[in-house]
Design an enzyme around this catalytic site. Structure first.
Site, mmCIF file in Angstrom:
data_model
loop_
_atom_site.group_PDB
_atom_site.id
_atom_site.type_symbol
_atom_site.label_atom_id
_atom_site.label_comp_id
_atom_site.label_asym_id
_atom_site.label_seq_id
_atom_site.Cartn_x
_atom_site.Cartn_y
_atom_site.Cartn_z
ATOM 1 N N ALA A 36 0.864 -1.194 0.000
ATOM 2 C CA ALA A 36 0.000 0.000 0.000
ATOM 3 C C ALA A 36 0.899 1.243 0.000
ATOM 4 C CB ALA A 36 -0.963 -0.002 1.184
ATOM 5 N N HIS A 41 6.825 5.920 1.563
ATOM 6 C CA HIS A 41 7.658 4.801 1.130
ATOM 7 C C HIS A 41 8.594 5.237 -0.001
ATOM 8 C CE1 HIS A 41 3.950 2.637 2.687
ATOM 9 N NE2 HIS A 41 4.896 2.079 3.404
HETATM 10 P P1 AMP Z 1 4.683 0.128 6.518
HETATM 11 O O1 AMP Z 1 4.513 -0.302 5.102
HETATM 12 O O2 AMP Z 1 3.630 1.077 6.996
HETATM 13 O O3 AMP Z 1 4.967 -1.001 7.461
HETATM 14 O O4 AMP Z 1 5.995 1.017 6.533
HETATM 15 C C1 AMP Z 1 7.187 0.583 5.931
HETATM 16 C C2 AMP Z 1 8.266 1.576 6.215
HETATM 17 O O5 AMP Z 1 7.878 2.844 5.709
HETATM 18 C C3 AMP Z 1 8.528 1.778 7.721
HETATM 19 O O6 AMP Z 1 9.932 1.923 7.924
HETATM 20 C C4 AMP Z 1 7.791 3.041 8.013
HETATM 21 O O7 AMP Z 1 8.312 3.759 9.112
HETATM 22 C C5 AMP Z 1 7.998 3.811 6.722
HETATM 23 N N1 AMP Z 1 6.998 4.847 6.568
HETATM 24 C C6 AMP Z 1 5.657 4.706 6.563
HETATM 25 N N2 AMP Z 1 5.058 5.910 6.452
HETATM 26 C C7 AMP Z 1 6.049 6.830 6.404
HETATM 27 C C8 AMP Z 1 6.086 8.259 6.308
HETATM 28 N N3 AMP Z 1 4.980 8.995 6.255
HETATM 29 N N4 AMP Z 1 7.292 8.859 6.288
HETATM 30 C C9 AMP Z 1 8.443 8.133 6.359
HETATM 31 N N5 AMP Z 1 8.472 6.788 6.453
HETATM 32 C C10 AMP Z 1 7.294 6.159 6.477
#
Ligand code: AMP
Length: 285
Positions: A36, A41
């Site tokens: 997603a 990301h």
């Molecule tokens: P997730 O797919 O939500 O598990 O996130 C995957 C990676 O993306 C993790 O290291 C999160 O901290 C990072 N991430 C998600 N949202 C953000 C954002 N708004 N800014 C920076 N990194 C993000």
């Protein structure tokens, strides 16, 4: 093999590609995600590209970090779109493993954590960081990257991962990336799609409140008082509840009474049924 984009489903496919890159002395970055994908990301992929010559993005909705009542089955999934996003951002390989590539039959190992994993998210989600640490360790051992990229959006997770790789001597550098925000300040998150239009309009109050509390703390305010007032402002602004809004040491995540060393304000607050996380740096007064 050139930098052409491709996807791997199995550990053998991943390792074949990684070994080819290693043979030509490429520096490899891994960006672990649950898919997603959004601009947050993309900023991780861009940071990875600046730090390595080959970028792997893993996409795996990790069942072990969801409790039975949580949103595992309805977590947003759009793999075709995600693969296009990674390619557009300049990533070189998507690793979207089948579940058995991560958790083979009979899998019986889990990681127990203390230190930065205690409290905060663990209070609402007791098994969360064990699930995160288990899958992150697996992905690091499977891909053997030189560097792995994590967002400050999940600040406690970042500190848990840094502790984990130091404690277990996993030979990888951890590269933190600042939070990507919408123009109105809301931290981007895959779960923001759950917000109704009215909730989305109120959501930026979380980052605005953190910024205001951080400014008070930087000029010497008492943390308990400033955080309690921030939590009250969120509830008055339409949040259903505040799980925590607290000043912590920026490295150890131990509670701070005031900002006498580098700190981090960490918050989780509920807007309707959606739980939003955010955090803000606090510089000493
Ligand atoms: P997730 O797919 O939500 O598990 O996130 C995957 C990676 O993306 C993790 O290291 C999160 O901290 C990072 N991430 C998600 N949202 C953000 C954002 N708004 N800014 C920076 N990194 C993000």
């Amino acid at each position: 093999m050139s930098g052409a984009f491709c996807a791997a489903r199995t550990l053998a496919e991943l390792r074949a590609r990684v070994h080819t890159w290693r043979a030509s002395n490429e520096r490899i970055a891994l960006v672990p995600t649950m898919g997603a994908l959004h601009e947050g990301h993309v900023s991780l992929i861009e940071a990875a590209r600046r730090s390595a010559s080959r970028v792997i993005v893993s996409i795996f909705v990790n069942p072990r970090q969801f409790a039975p009542h949580e949103d595992f089955s309805r977590y947003p999934r759009d793999e075709a779109n995600d693969i296009a996003t990674v390619a557009d951002a300049g990533g070189h390989l998507v690793y979207a493993p089948v579940a058995a590539a991560v958790y083979p039959p009979g899998f019986a190992t889990e990681i127990r954590l203390k230190g930065p994993a205690e409290g905060l998210e663990s209070k609402a989600r007791p098994h969360f960081f064990s699930g995160v640490a288990t899958v992150v360790t697996k992905l690091l051992l499977q891909a053997e990257p030189d560097v792995a990229v994590f967002g400050e959006k999940d600040y406690q997770q970042l500190k848990v991962v840094q502790r984990l790789v130091a404690d277990l001597s996993i030979p990888v550098g951890i590269l933190p990336v600042p939070i990507a925000r919408a123009a109105d300040g809301l931290a981007l998150s895959s779960r923001n799609v759950y917000l109704s239009a009215g909730e989305r309009a109120r959501a930026p109050l979380l980052s605005a409140t953190l910024r205001a509390v951080a400014a008070r703390l930087a000029s010497g305010a008492d943390a308990e008082t400033a955080c309690a007032e921030g939590a009250r402002a969120l509830v008055e602004g339409g949040f259903a509840g505040v799980d925590y809004l607290t000043l912590r040491d920026a490295e150890t995540l131990e509670p701070l009474a005031q900002a006498d060393r580098p700190g981090r304000l960490l918050a989780a607050a509920r807007l309707g049924a959606v739980r939003l996380l955010d955090n803000w740096p606090v510089r000493p007064a």
